[in-house]
Design an enzyme around this catalytic site. Structure first.
Site, PDB file in Angstrom:
ATOM      1  CE  LYS A   1     -39.652  21.754 -29.873  1.00 56.44           C
ATOM      2  NZ  LYS A   1     -38.911  20.903 -30.803  1.00 56.44           N
TER       3      LYS A   1
ATOM      4  CD  GLN B   1     -36.610  21.454 -33.794  1.00 54.35           C
ATOM      5  OE1 GLN B   1     -36.663  21.621 -32.578  1.00 54.35           O
ATOM      6  NE2 GLN B   1     -37.626  20.978 -34.484  1.00 54.35           N
TER       7      GLN B   1
ATOM      8  CG  ASP C   1     -36.680  14.912 -29.239  1.00 59.59           C
ATOM      9  OD1 ASP C   1     -37.837  15.124 -28.821  1.00 59.59           O
ATOM     10  OD2 ASP C   1     -36.133  15.587 -30.126  1.00 59.59           O
TER      11      ASP C   1
END
Ligand code: NAP
Length: 298
Positions: free
Chosen positions: A53, A97, A120
């Site tokens: 990422k 994460q 997200d």
């Protein structure tokens, strides 16, 4: 044989568009969008995902900062870090994460992220807007909408619909079956496809006669986490099969779909690797650009 949906190529194209938007904004005197990631513990797969990422951010001209915490960090320390990032005007988007190590409460961490920085799409506000149909396909697909989006949509489901749309798969009226109902993939994808006027069935571990339900699908999405679970005789001939699964096995990375056999029946299929995975990263960049535009317009 099924047409292979090339997620790598479609993601590269989206990343190129993101880079062009960032370059135009910075040339106009705006600061580059900024992503902050938080990784707790030493799960090797999570380290690999987060590193890719950051590489993708650098290539697109997006600033990114990374925070790593030991697995024995306290809930309070983790919350304090996320609160600090949320308050930082240089940070446009925050990614924690997942999964977090056992003992840490993920919902109590996510609640500290403002919906505007929730790259997200996991906060109740963003998930709720999607579930109510107040955001959907347009917000998932448009990189530079005329008005900043009301909310952000989870990267993997947004990536799945981008793959379907770019591959010319008809969504309206299609029978879509999703196997998996997680907050990260299955549920938001069901809302997105419903918003696109598909007829959506969401399956899970208690679904009866799963192969029969899957066999109805014009579009079948597997987001389970069980290596090669979806078999060729579950597939309607010509169906589009999207494999979200990423399972590390002794034979390497495999999806939730028995790829070789299913490709002989399906009309189109995503490979693993090279399907949904690259789209998730490209959407993370796209969401960071969207978040920074929304924050700048305030
Ligand atoms: P998750 O939170 O573990 O959810 C899995 C879902 O699958 C649950 O809804 C579960 O049902 C269902 N399920 C499990 N076993 C089943 C079975 N035998 N039959 C039918 N349904 C079953 O997983 P997730 O986060 O959604 O991720 C799913 C997969 O996608 C994983 O392999 C993950 O690594 C991968 N993934 C990939 C990307 C990417 O970028 N490619 C991104 C995210 C996730 P219950 O709800 O009843 O337990």
């Amino acid at each position: 044989m099924a047409e292979i949906i090339d997620g790598k190529a479609i993601a590269a194209e989206l990343r190129g568009r993101v880079a062009a938007v960032v370059a135009a904004r910075t040339a106009g005197g705006e600061r580059a969008p900024g992503l902050a990631t938080v990784l707790v513990g030493d799960d090797p797969a999570s380290h690999v995902y987060v590193a890719s990422k950051h590489r993708a951010c650098a290539e697109a001209g997006i600033r990114s900062v990374h925070h790593e915490l030991a697995a024995d960090v306290t809930q309070g320390e983790l919350v304090e870090l996320v609160r600090g990032l949320d308050a930082d005007p240089e940070v446009d988007s925050i990614l924690v994460q997942l999964p977090l190590p056992a003992g840490l409460d993920r919902d109590a961490v996510l609640v500290e992220i403002s919906p505007a920085k929730d790259v997200d799409g996991l906060t109740a506000a963003n998930a709720g807007l999607l579930a109510q149909g107040r955001i959907g396909l347009a917000e998932a697909l448009e990189l530079e909408p005329e008005r900043p989006p009301l909310g952000l949509i989870a990267c993997t489901p947004a990536g799945v619909v981008e793959l379907l749309v770019r591959s010319g798969i008809e969504l309206e009226g299609a029978e879509a079956v999703i196997v998996g109902r997680s907050n990260l993939v299955g549920r938001p994808l069901a809302s997105l496809l419903l918003g696109a006027n598909a007829t959506v069935t969401t399956c899970h571990s208690r679904t009866r006669a799963l192969p029969n339900v899957c066999a109805r699908a014009d579009i079948l999405v597997a987001a389970v986490g069980q290596p090669q679970m979806v078999k060729a005789d579950w597939i309607k001939r010509g169906a589009t099969v999207i494999d979200v699964g990423m399972n590390r096995t002794d034979d390497g990375l495999v999806g939730d779909v028995d790829y070789g056999a299913v490709a002989a029946v399906a009309g189109a299929i995503t490979p693993v690797p090279g399907g949904v995975g690259p789209m998730t990263i490209a959407m993370l960049l796209a969401n960071t650009v969207r978040a920074s535009a929304a924050l700048a317009s305030r």
